[in-house]
Enzyme design. Structure first.
Site, PDB file in Angstrom:
ATOM      1  N   THR A   1       0.863  -1.024   0.211  1.00 12.72           N
ATOM      2  CA  THR A   1       0.246  -0.274   0.159  1.00 12.72           C
ATOM      3  C   THR A   1       0.798   1.395   0.302  1.00 12.72           C
ATOM      4  O   THR A   1       2.089   1.177   0.503  1.00 12.72           O
ATOM      5  CB  THR A   1      -0.766  -0.171   1.173  1.00 12.72           C
ATOM      6  OG1 THR A   1       0.030   0.123   2.178  1.00 12.72           O
ATOM      7  CG2 THR A   1      -1.972  -1.205   1.173  1.00 12.72           C
TER       8      THR A   1
ATOM      9  N   ASN B   1       1.110   4.839   1.522  1.00  6.96           N
ATOM     10  CA  ASN B   1       0.506   5.275   2.683  1.00  6.96           C
ATOM     11  C   ASN B   1       0.739   7.119   2.912  1.00  6.96           C
ATOM     12  O   ASN B   1       1.343   7.655   2.432  1.00  6.96           O
ATOM     13  CB  ASN B   1       1.708   5.499   3.691  1.00  6.96           C
ATOM     14  CG  ASN B   1       1.002   6.002   5.413  1.00  6.96           C
ATOM     15  OD1 ASN B   1       1.377   7.252   5.178  1.00  6.96           O
ATOM     16  ND2 ASN B   1       0.503   5.256   6.199  1.00  6.96           N
TER      17      ASN B   1
ATOM     18  N   GLU C   1      -4.795   4.315   3.523  1.00 11.65           N
ATOM     19  CA  GLU C   1      -3.549   3.281   2.811  1.00 11.65           C
ATOM     20  C   GLU C   1      -4.301   2.249   1.378  1.00 11.65           C
ATOM     21  O   GLU C   1      -5.230   2.165   1.077  1.00 11.65           O
ATOM     22  CB  GLU C   1      -3.028   1.715   3.459  1.00 11.65           C
ATOM     23  CG  GLU C   1      -3.028   1.610   5.105  1.00 11.65           C
ATOM     24  CD  GLU C   1      -1.542   2.395   4.713  1.00 11.65           C
ATOM     25  OE1 GLU C   1      -0.397   1.640   4.054  1.00 11.65           O
ATOM     26  OE2 GLU C   1      -0.748   2.302   6.181  1.00 11.65           O
TER      27      GLU C   1
END
Length: 315
Positions: free
Chosen positions: A211, A213, A261
């Protein structure tokens, strides 16, 4: 579109630089939702008919933020986003007035005589509930009177959808309750967040779902904790994915500040330090705690497939 920052009282040299016959939409316009758009497009259309520039005059920071009143909890449309949207609506000049405690105490009379008339605004376009001046004493009728015949006033009626008045407060409540569909309908576009990709816990890559951030660039209204189908704008690319907004209860107890995320489909480039604009296209489910990592991985896989179906992305 030219953006001009103004302060109160406006210096004579500033007024002289920008004074010209012009039509201006006046308001806070946090959200730039369909109700606000109706005011602004009315001003642009009138300006085009009269052959003069179309302006928008707004304030920053938000008056509620400065005064610490009401349920203000962030921006639906921070200044950078507001400028981008207004430019696309045909606005020629954006005046941003620095709002502070001094300005909050200015009378309607002084605001008009010092901030509006010197700019040669020939028509002010406002919403039906427009208020201005100390304690909101001024309304559209007073604005018209204070224009002294040099500035006329056009008032735009409320914008209704299914019999309800579109409002920023209604959009805030919808976002925070997870009713993204209603919020986006009232916006007339998808709500978005903008931020820089920073270093997170890097846990996603260990479970097969890396992911990005997202560290928000401004104080946005935070939508309900949960999972969203998203469209992501990165430089000239349009990407698709799924975003979790929340405190990751499977891994943390007592975490308060939410993280953002974003898992991007079929994308593996290094984008640390890059800006992303993330449009929330659909709300998939609320955030919840899972009994095991395997249960979480299984649910993330289902969420990704749900997001792909919502986005029309090939599985």
């Amino acid at each position: 579109m030219r953006t001009v920052t103004l302060s109160y009282p406006m210096p004579p040299e500033t007024a002289a630089e920008w004074a010209q016959p012009q039509v201006a939409a006046l308001g806070q316009f946090d959200g730039l939702h369909r109700g606000h758009a109706s005011v602004i497009t009315s001003a642009v259309a009138l300006a085009r008919r009269q052959g003069v520039p179309a302006a928008v005059m707004t304030f920053h920071p938000h008056p509620k933020d400065v005064m610490g009143k009401g349920d203000y909890d962030g921006y639906l449309t921070p200044p950078k986003d507001k400028q981008e949207l207004l430019s696309g609506m045909g606005v020629d000049i954006l005046y941003i007035i620095d709002f502070n405690e001094q300005l909050s105490r200015v009378s309607p009379q002084d605001f008009v005589s010092i901030m509006l008339l010197p700019l040669q605004i020939i028509t002010a376009v406002v919403g039906f509930d427009f208020r201005f001046g100390y304690l909101g004493e001024g309304d559209s009728d007073m604005l018209r009177e204070l224009g002294l015949g040099a500035m006329s006033v056009e008032t735009v009626p409320p914008f209704l959808l299914d019999g309800e008045k579109v409002s920023s407060s209604g959009i805030r409540k919808s976002l925070q309750s997870g009713d993204l569909a209603l919020a986006n309908s009232w916006f007339g576009r998808c709500y978005h967040l903008r931020g820089i990709v920073g270093h997170g816990e890097k846990r996603g890559r260990t479970i097969g779902f890396p992911t990005a951030n997202l560290q928000l660039e401004d104080r946005y209204v935070i939508p309900a904790k949960g999972v969203y189908a998203v469209k992501v704008f990165f430089k000239e690319e349009v990407l698709y994915g799924v975003m979790n907004v929340g405190v990751k209860p499977t891994f943390h107890d007592g975490m308060v500040a939410p993280s953002f995320e974003v898992h991007l489909f079929d994308f593996a480039a290094d984008i640390y330090g890059q800006e992303l604009k993330v449009e929330l296209e659909g709300f998939i489910r609320p955030e919840r705690k899972f009994e095991s990592i395997d249960a979480l991985i299984s649910q993330i896989s289902k969420d990704a497939e749900t997001a792909k179906a919502l986005l029309g992305y090939p599985s």
